[in-house]
Write a protein that holds these residues in place. Structure first.
Motif, PDB file in Angstrom:
ATOM      1  N   TYR A  12       0.845  -1.190   0.000  1.00 19.93           N
ATOM      2  CA  TYR A  12       0.000   0.000   0.000  1.00 19.93           C
ATOM      3  C   TYR A  12       0.881   1.241   0.000  1.00 19.93           C
ATOM      4  CZ  TYR A  12      -4.133  -2.745   1.309  1.00 19.93           C
ATOM      5  OH  TYR A  12      -5.177  -3.626   1.324  1.00 19.93           O
ATOM      6  N   GLU A  13       0.348   2.333  -0.480  1.00 21.66           N
ATOM      7  CA  GLU A  13       1.006   3.631  -0.366  1.00 21.66           C
ATOM      8  C   GLU A  13       0.709   4.197   1.029  1.00 21.66           C
ATOM      9  OE1 GLU A  13       2.960   4.965  -2.688  1.00 21.66           O
ATOM     10  OE2 GLU A  13       2.602   3.267  -4.023  1.00 21.66           O
ATOM     11  N   ALA A  14       1.539   5.122   1.481  1.00 22.59           N
ATOM     12  CA  ALA A  14       1.357   5.709   2.809  1.00 22.59           C
ATOM     13  C   ALA A  14      -0.015   6.373   2.953  1.00 22.59           C
ATOM     14  CB  ALA A  14       2.469   6.711   3.103  1.00 22.59           C
ATOM     15  N   GLU A  15      -0.481   7.016   1.901  1.00 21.90           N
ATOM     16  CA  GLU A  15      -1.801   7.666   1.942  1.00 21.90           C
ATOM     17  C   GLU A  15      -2.902   6.631   2.154  1.00 21.90           C
ATOM     18  OE1 GLU A  15       0.385   8.034  -0.567  1.00 21.90           O
ATOM     19  OE2 GLU A  15       1.039  10.107  -0.367  1.00 21.90           O
ATOM     20  N   LEU A  30      -2.549   3.723   3.624  1.00 22.14           N
ATOM     21  CA  LEU A  30      -2.436   3.204   4.987  1.00 22.14           C
ATOM     22  C   LEU A  30      -3.000   4.179   6.008  1.00 22.14           C
ATOM     23  CD1 LEU A  30       1.057   1.554   4.635  1.00 22.14           C
ATOM     24  CD2 LEU A  30      -1.127   0.372   4.960  1.00 22.14           C
ATOM     25  N   LEU A  31      -2.864   5.469   5.762  1.00 21.33           N
ATOM     26  CA  LEU A  31      -3.492   6.457   6.638  1.00 21.33           C
ATOM     27  C   LEU A  31      -5.010   6.307   6.579  1.00 21.33           C
ATOM     28  CD1 LEU A  31      -3.465   8.908   8.521  1.00 21.33           C
ATOM     29  CD2 LEU A  31      -3.316  10.353   6.483  1.00 21.33           C
ATOM     30  N   SER A  32      -5.554   6.126   5.397  1.00 20.80           N
ATOM     31  CA  SER A  32      -7.000   5.915   5.249  1.00 20.80           C
ATOM     32  C   SER A  32      -7.443   4.647   5.972  1.00 20.80           C
ATOM     33  CB  SER A  32      -7.390   5.827   3.776  1.00 20.80           C
ATOM     34  OG  SER A  32      -7.145   7.042   3.127  1.00 20.80           O
ATOM     35  N   ILE A  33      -6.648   3.587   5.847  1.00 20.11           N
ATOM     36  CA  ILE A  33      -6.960   2.340   6.549  1.00 20.11           C
ATOM     37  C   ILE A  33      -6.958   2.566   8.058  1.00 20.11           C
ATOM     38  CG2 ILE A  33      -6.040   0.040   7.089  1.00 20.11           C
ATOM     39  CD1 ILE A  33      -5.162  -0.085   4.091  1.00 20.11           C
ATOM     40  N   ALA A  34      -5.991   3.317   8.555  1.00 20.66           N
ATOM     41  CA  ALA A  34      -5.917   3.614   9.992  1.00 20.66           C
ATOM     42  C   ALA A  34      -7.155   4.369  10.451  1.00 20.66           C
ATOM     43  CB  ALA A  34      -4.662   4.418  10.304  1.00 20.66           C
ATOM     44  N   LYS A  35      -7.598   5.330   9.656  1.00 17.60           N
ATOM     45  CA  LYS A  35      -8.790   6.103  10.034  1.00 17.60           C
ATOM     46  C   LYS A  35     -10.026   5.219  10.073  1.00 17.60           C
ATOM     47  CE  LYS A  35      -8.742   9.882   7.492  1.00 17.60           C
ATOM     48  NZ  LYS A  35      -8.417  11.085   6.716  1.00 17.60           N
ATOM     49  N   VAL A  36     -10.131   4.276   9.147  1.00 17.35           N
ATOM     50  CA  VAL A  36     -11.254   3.330   9.152  1.00 17.35           C
ATOM     51  C   VAL A  36     -11.170   2.429  10.375  1.00 17.35           C
ATOM     52  CG1 VAL A  36     -12.262   1.340   7.958  1.00 17.35           C
ATOM     53  CG2 VAL A  36     -11.656   3.395   6.668  1.00 17.35           C
ATOM     54  N   MET A  37      -9.971   1.951  10.688  1.00 17.34           N
ATOM     55  CA  MET A  37      -9.799   1.111  11.875  1.00 17.34           C
ATOM     56  C   MET A  37     -10.222   1.860  13.132  1.00 17.34           C
ATOM     57  SD  MET A  37      -6.186  -0.808  11.239  1.00 17.34           S
ATOM     58  CE  MET A  37      -5.986  -2.080   9.998  1.00 17.34           C
ATOM     59  N   ILE A  61       1.184  13.275  11.753  1.00 17.82           N
ATOM     60  CA  ILE A  61       2.148  12.554  12.588  1.00 17.82           C
ATOM     61  C   ILE A  61       2.094  11.068  12.269  1.00 17.82           C
ATOM     62  CG2 ILE A  61       2.722  11.928  14.980  1.00 17.82           C
ATOM     63  CD1 ILE A  61       1.529  14.771  15.699  1.00 17.82           C
ATOM     64  N   PHE A  62       0.891  10.532  12.168  1.00 17.23           N
ATOM     65  CA  PHE A  62       0.734   9.118  11.823  1.00 17.23           C
ATOM     66  C   PHE A  62       1.262   8.851  10.418  1.00 17.23           C
ATOM     67  CE2 PHE A  62      -1.347   5.187  10.695  1.00 17.23           C
ATOM     68  CZ  PHE A  62      -1.282   4.462  11.878  1.00 17.23           C
ATOM     69  N   PHE A  63       1.003   9.767   9.509  1.00 16.17           N
ATOM     70  CA  PHE A  63       1.476   9.631   8.132  1.00 16.17           C
ATOM     71  C   PHE A  63       3.005   9.539   8.090  1.00 16.17           C
ATOM     72  CE2 PHE A  63       2.758  11.491   4.028  1.00 16.17           C
ATOM     73  CZ  PHE A  63       2.087  10.635   3.167  1.00 16.17           C
ATOM     74  N   GLU A  64       3.690  10.406   8.826  1.00 18.70           N
ATOM     75  CA  GLU A  64       5.153  10.381   8.869  1.00 18.70           C
ATOM     76  C   GLU A  64       5.654   9.098   9.527  1.00 18.70           C
ATOM     77  OE1 GLU A  64       7.311  12.350   7.302  1.00 18.70           O
ATOM     78  OE2 GLU A  64       5.523  13.280   6.457  1.00 18.70           O
ATOM     79  N   TYR A  65       4.953   8.649  10.558  1.00 16.75           N
ATOM     80  CA  TYR A  65       5.316   7.387  11.216  1.00 16.75           C
ATOM     81  C   TYR A  65       5.239   6.233  10.216  1.00 16.75           C
ATOM     82  CZ  TYR A  65       4.715   3.110  13.878  1.00 16.75           C
ATOM     83  OH  TYR A  65       4.827   1.814  14.330  1.00 16.75           O
ATOM     84  N   SER A 117       4.703  -4.489   7.682  1.00 13.82           N
ATOM     85  CA  SER A 117       3.702  -5.435   7.192  1.00 13.82           C
ATOM     86  C   SER A 117       2.382  -4.769   6.827  1.00 13.82           C
ATOM     87  CB  SER A 117       3.491  -6.555   8.209  1.00 13.82           C
ATOM     88  OG  SER A 117       3.154  -6.025   9.476  1.00 13.82           O
ATOM     89  N   ASN A 118       2.451  -3.641   6.137  1.00 11.85           N
ATOM     90  CA  ASN A 118       1.277  -2.972   5.592  1.00 11.85           C
ATOM     91  C   ASN A 118       0.208  -2.738   6.649  1.00 11.85           C
ATOM     92  OD1 ASN A 118       1.678  -2.439   2.648  1.00 11.85           O
ATOM     93  ND2 ASN A 118       2.283  -4.580   2.708  1.00 11.85           N
ATOM     94  N   ALA A 119      -0.999  -3.239   6.422  1.00 10.65           N
ATOM     95  CA  ALA A 119      -2.114  -2.945   7.331  1.00 10.65           C
ATOM     96  C   ALA A 119      -1.899  -3.550   8.719  1.00 10.65           C
ATOM     97  CB  ALA A 119      -3.430  -3.422   6.733  1.00 10.65           C
ATOM     98  N   ARG A 120      -1.118  -4.619   8.837  1.00 11.65           N
ATOM     99  CA  ARG A 120      -0.829  -5.171  10.167  1.00 11.65           C
ATOM    100  C   ARG A 120      -0.011  -4.168  10.979  1.00 11.65           C
ATOM    101  NH1 ARG A 120       1.499 -10.287   9.392  1.00 11.65           N
ATOM    102  NH2 ARG A 120      -0.637 -11.003   9.182  1.00 11.65           N
TER     103      ARG A 120
END
Length: 87
Positions: free
Chosen positions: A30-33, A35-42, A57-61, A72-75
């Motif tokens: 996944y691209e960082a963008e 993964l940020l979207s996935i984090a927001k859904v989670m 901050i999460f995006f930079e992390y 490991s991507n979404a994990r």
């Protein structure tokens, strides 16, 4: 997603294993963008909301973690969200 090198190494340990698994599907990371979207859904699914201040901050992390071993991507995203919830 994104584990081709690790799967190739795994298959190399067992002679003939690669040929026993008929289909090898390679998924790109996944691209960082994304993964940020996935984090927001989670977060939303856990009845939390990621603040606007936390997003960059999460995006930079995530961008930094993508360059490190054992990414490991979404994990990785799930683990980060879980750690944030425990704070």
């Amino acid at each position: 997603a994104g584990y081709k090198d690790r799967m190739d190494k795994f298959f190399s340990f067992i002679p003939g294993m690669s040929s026993r698994v008929g289909n090898h599907i390679e998924f790109p990371n996944y691209e960082a963008e994304e993964l940020l979207s996935i984090a927001k859904v989670m977060c939303r699914d856990l009845e939390y909301e990621m603040s606007k201040d936390a997003e960059p901050i999460f995006f930079e992390y995530i961008k930094k973690r993508m360059t490190m071993p054992y990414f490991s991507n979404a994990r990785t995203v799930r683990n980060a969200v879980d750690r944030a919830r425990m704070r």
